[in-house]
Design an enzyme around this catalytic site. Structure first.
Site, PDB file in Angstrom:
ATOM      1  N   GLY A  46     -12.832  -5.232   0.994  1.00  0.00           N
ATOM      2  CA  GLY A  46     -14.306  -4.964   1.014  1.00  0.00           C
ATOM      3  C   GLY A  46     -14.519  -4.100  -0.190  1.00  0.00           C
ATOM      4  O   GLY A  46     -15.775  -4.362  -0.666  1.00  0.00           O
ATOM      5  N   GLY A  96      -8.913 -10.856   0.084  1.00  0.00           N
ATOM      6  CA  GLY A  96      -7.768 -11.081   1.121  1.00  0.00           C
ATOM      7  C   GLY A  96      -7.319 -12.401   0.950  1.00  0.00           C
ATOM      8  O   GLY A  96      -5.941 -12.482   0.617  1.00  0.00           O
ATOM      9  N   LYS A 150     -17.664 -19.320   2.698  1.00  0.00           N
ATOM     10  CA  LYS A 150     -19.016 -18.988   2.840  1.00  0.00           C
ATOM     11  C   LYS A 150     -20.077 -18.381   1.725  1.00  0.00           C
ATOM     12  O   LYS A 150     -19.373 -17.701   1.276  1.00  0.00           O
ATOM     13  CB  LYS A 150     -19.335 -18.386   3.933  1.00  0.00           C
ATOM     14  CG  LYS A 150     -18.821 -18.667   5.338  1.00  0.00           C
ATOM     15  CD  LYS A 150     -18.924 -17.607   6.371  1.00  0.00           C
ATOM     16  CE  LYS A 150     -18.341 -18.169   7.800  1.00  0.00           C
ATOM     17  NZ  LYS A 150     -18.242 -17.269   8.639  1.00  0.00           N
ATOM     18  N   ARG A 166       0.938  -1.185   0.027  1.00  0.00           N
ATOM     19  CA  ARG A 166      -0.115  -0.071   0.062  1.00  0.00           C
ATOM     20  C   ARG A 166       0.727   1.447   0.024  1.00  0.00           C
ATOM     21  O   ARG A 166       0.535   2.302  -0.758  1.00  0.00           O
ATOM     22  CB  ARG A 166      -1.048  -0.157   1.349  1.00  0.00           C
ATOM     23  CG  ARG A 166      -2.137  -0.961   0.753  1.00  0.00           C
ATOM     24  CD  ARG A 166      -3.158  -1.163   2.260  1.00  0.00           C
ATOM     25  NE  ARG A 166      -4.175  -1.760   1.509  1.00  0.00           N
ATOM     26  CZ  ARG A 166      -5.188  -2.290   2.340  1.00  0.00           C
ATOM     27  NH1 ARG A 166      -4.905  -2.195   3.649  1.00  0.00           N
ATOM     28  NH2 ARG A 166      -6.223  -2.947   1.961  1.00  0.00           N
TER      29      ARG A 166
HETATM   30  P1  ADP Z   1     -11.415 -14.057  -0.009  1.00  0.00           P
HETATM   31  O1  ADP Z   1     -10.780 -13.599   1.368  1.00  0.00           O
HETATM   32  O2  ADP Z   1     -10.549 -14.122  -0.952  1.00  0.00           O
HETATM   33  O3  ADP Z   1     -12.664 -13.265  -0.545  1.00  0.00           O
HETATM   34  P2  ADP Z   1     -12.818 -16.108   1.447  1.00  0.00           P
HETATM   35  O4  ADP Z   1     -12.391 -15.386   2.808  1.00  0.00           O
HETATM   36  O5  ADP Z   1     -14.300 -15.936   0.928  1.00  0.00           O
HETATM   37  O6  ADP Z   1     -12.101 -15.497   0.457  1.00  0.00           O
HETATM   38  O7  ADP Z   1     -12.612 -17.539   1.508  1.00  0.00           O
HETATM   39  C1  ADP Z   1     -11.195 -18.100   1.855  1.00  0.00           C
HETATM   40  C2  ADP Z   1     -11.315 -19.184   2.762  1.00  0.00           C
HETATM   41  O8  ADP Z   1     -12.089 -20.331   2.289  1.00  0.00           O
HETATM   42  C3  ADP Z   1      -9.986 -19.983   2.986  1.00  0.00           C
HETATM   43  O9  ADP Z   1      -9.625 -19.633   4.483  1.00  0.00           O
HETATM   44  C4  ADP Z   1     -10.304 -21.289   2.771  1.00  0.00           C
HETATM   45  O10 ADP Z   1      -9.460 -22.224   3.673  1.00  0.00           O
HETATM   46  C5  ADP Z   1     -11.667 -21.384   2.606  1.00  0.00           C
HETATM   47  N1  ADP Z   1     -12.210 -22.682   2.007  1.00  0.00           N
HETATM   48  C6  ADP Z   1     -12.014 -22.880   0.722  1.00  0.00           C
HETATM   49  N2  ADP Z   1     -12.640 -24.103   0.377  1.00  0.00           N
HETATM   50  C7  ADP Z   1     -12.782 -24.629   1.324  1.00  0.00           C
HETATM   51  C8  ADP Z   1     -13.536 -26.051   1.794  1.00  0.00           C
HETATM   52  N3  ADP Z   1     -13.816 -26.830   0.947  1.00  0.00           N
HETATM   53  N4  ADP Z   1     -14.014 -26.211   3.191  1.00  0.00           N
HETATM   54  C9  ADP Z   1     -13.764 -25.108   3.990  1.00  0.00           C
HETATM   55  N5  ADP Z   1     -13.316 -23.988   3.717  1.00  0.00           N
HETATM   56  C10 ADP Z   1     -12.669 -23.729   2.583  1.00  0.00           C
HETATM   57 MG    MG Z   2     -11.118 -13.865   3.554  1.00  0.00          MG
END
Ligand code: ADP
Ligand code: MG
Length: 396
Positions: A377, A354, A197, A36
């Site tokens: 975000g 992230g 999620k 950053r």
């Molecule tokens: P971002 O930060 O890029 O938006 P998210 O926070 O939505 O991504 O998701 C990242 C998390 O999802 C990681 O910590 C990863 O371990 C988890 N994840 C991915 N696949 C699975 C799975 N099959 N079961 C549980 N957790 C998962």
């Molecule tokens: Mg995340």
């Protein structure tokens, strides 16, 4: 959207109030990732070249409208100065006499950092009087903090209505990349949405199926889609109460001619631990005590083929538990394939989030992607099709 950029600005001798993102990760008083800080360089260089006085506004952490000494921006002065190769002055307040004196002492081309704007409650309240106090120290406003643009705060929103407002160079880069990926993409455009999620990405999925030609769903949220289609998911992470929502997304995709890619095979294990014995299974064939932790090889291959048949890729969310090998395999392979297509000039690939950035870093492909957004975000809200107040305020 049309923005005034610094190319249009008369800068000589002007006091430029520049909103930047200096909310860097720190450990024991040391900056652990200076991405950053480096992002501020092009705008500051351009302002200095035009003879402006550069006055930086930023927040750090969440002091909630009070002076919290541990959240001072002062420790950022030295690392920022190092990145810029220039001295940076500091004022202990972003408004009032301390700020005014420091601004009055500035010569054209010099740089001043003002203390954390969130030490004042008016910042997050988008308060007009506070914005007036900020505006008193500037002749023009430059917003270079896309990552803070999803919140209507005084230094990102109200201030833009008080002074001639411009998009900074980093803001411009980010908006251009996002426009190439989703605003006006070369088609076909493929999306990948993964992560843990569905519940945090509902708006995202609903919006994307109306914009994309193809959407691949991976990660933990794919489990909910599999469950919604009647497949066993064993002990997997799964938001069973959102099965209806998953079916709604499938229906919306159909209505909008967005081809959905759900997993056809998966990688399962009994334990989510490094090196845990992993097995490939067809969907539906998951034992009670098994968890789905990654996309299977056939699923990844189909996804890579879909990338090859697309002109644009937009990606948020890993395909598996990439932090824990061997469950990083699907994400790593897909990331490297996208990077190779970009390098061959066949694909525009834009990613953000992230954990997504961490995964692309682990795959060593961040520099090969067309653009990787570290805006968190703000990136997600933009992907959801929401208007970002800090961007809208520039568009006057
Ligand atoms: P971002 O930060 O890029 O938006 P998210 O926070 O939505 O991504 O998701 C990242 C998390 O999802 C990681 O910590 C990863 O371990 C988890 N994840 C991915 N696949 C699975 C799975 N099959 N079961 C549980 N957790 C998962
Ligand atoms: Mg995340």
């Amino acid at each position: 959207m049309a923005f005034r950029t610094l190319d249009d600005a008369d800068l000589a001798g002007k006091r430029a109030l520049v909103r930047v993102d200096l909310n860097v990760p720190m450990e024991d008083g040391k900056v652990t990732d200076d991405t950053r800080l480096r992002a501020t360089v092009p705008t500051i260089e351009k302002l200095r070249a035009g003879g402006a006085k550069v006055i930086l506004l930023a927040h750090f952490d969440r002091p909630k409208g009070k002076v919290v000494p541990s959240m001072s921006l002062r420790p950022i002065v030295a690392p920022l100065s190092k990145v810029l190769g220039l001295p940076v002055a500091f004022a202990e307040d972003c408004v009032g006499p301390k700020a005014r004196e420091a601004v009055n002492a500035l010569q054209p081309g010099e740089i001043l950092l003002l203390e954390n704007v969130r030490f004042h409650a008016g910042e997050e309240a988008n308060d007009r009087k506070f914005a007036d106090s900020l505006a008193a120290n500037g002749d023009l406003f430059v917003n270079d903090a896309f990552s803070a643009a999803h919140r209507p705060h005084a230094s990102t929103e109200a201030l833009a209505h008080r002074l001639p407002a411009y998009a900074g160079e980093q803001m411009r880069l980010e908006l251009d990349a996002l426009d190439r990926a989703l605003g006006h993409p070369e088609r076909p455009v493929l999306g990948i949405v993964g992560g843990s999620k569905i519940s945090t990405k509902l708006d995202l999925l609903r919006h994307l199926v109306t914009k994309l030609d193809k959407l691949a769903i991976g990660g933990g949220m794919a489990n909910t889609f599999l469950y919604a289609q009647g497949h066993d998911v064993g002990a997997s992470y799964c938001e069973k109460d959102l099965a209806d929502t998953a079916r709604e997304v499938i229906r919306l995709a159909g209505q909008n001619n967005c081809k959905l890619f759900l997993p056809v095979d998966i990688v399962v294990a009994e334990k989510m631990a490094p090196g845990a014995p992993a097995r490939v299974r067809d969907i539906g064939h998951v034992d009670e005590d098994e968890r789905i932790l990654d996309a299977g090889p056939e699923t990844v291959e189909r996804l890579c083929r879909a990338m090859g048949n697309s002109k644009t890729l937009i990606w948020n969310g890993p395909l598996g538990v990439f932090e824990i090998p061997p469950f990083d395999k699907g994400t790593m392979e897909a990331a490297r394939h996208a990077a190779s297509l970009v390098k061959a000039g066949k694909l525009v690939a834009v990613a953000g989030g992230g954990d997504t950035v961490a995964a692309l870093n682990a795959a060593g492909v961040v520099d090969d992607f067309t653009f990787v957004s570290t805006a968190g975000g703000a990136f997600l809200e933009w992907m959801e099709g929401k208007t970002l107040p800090g961007v809208a305020a520039l568009n006057q």
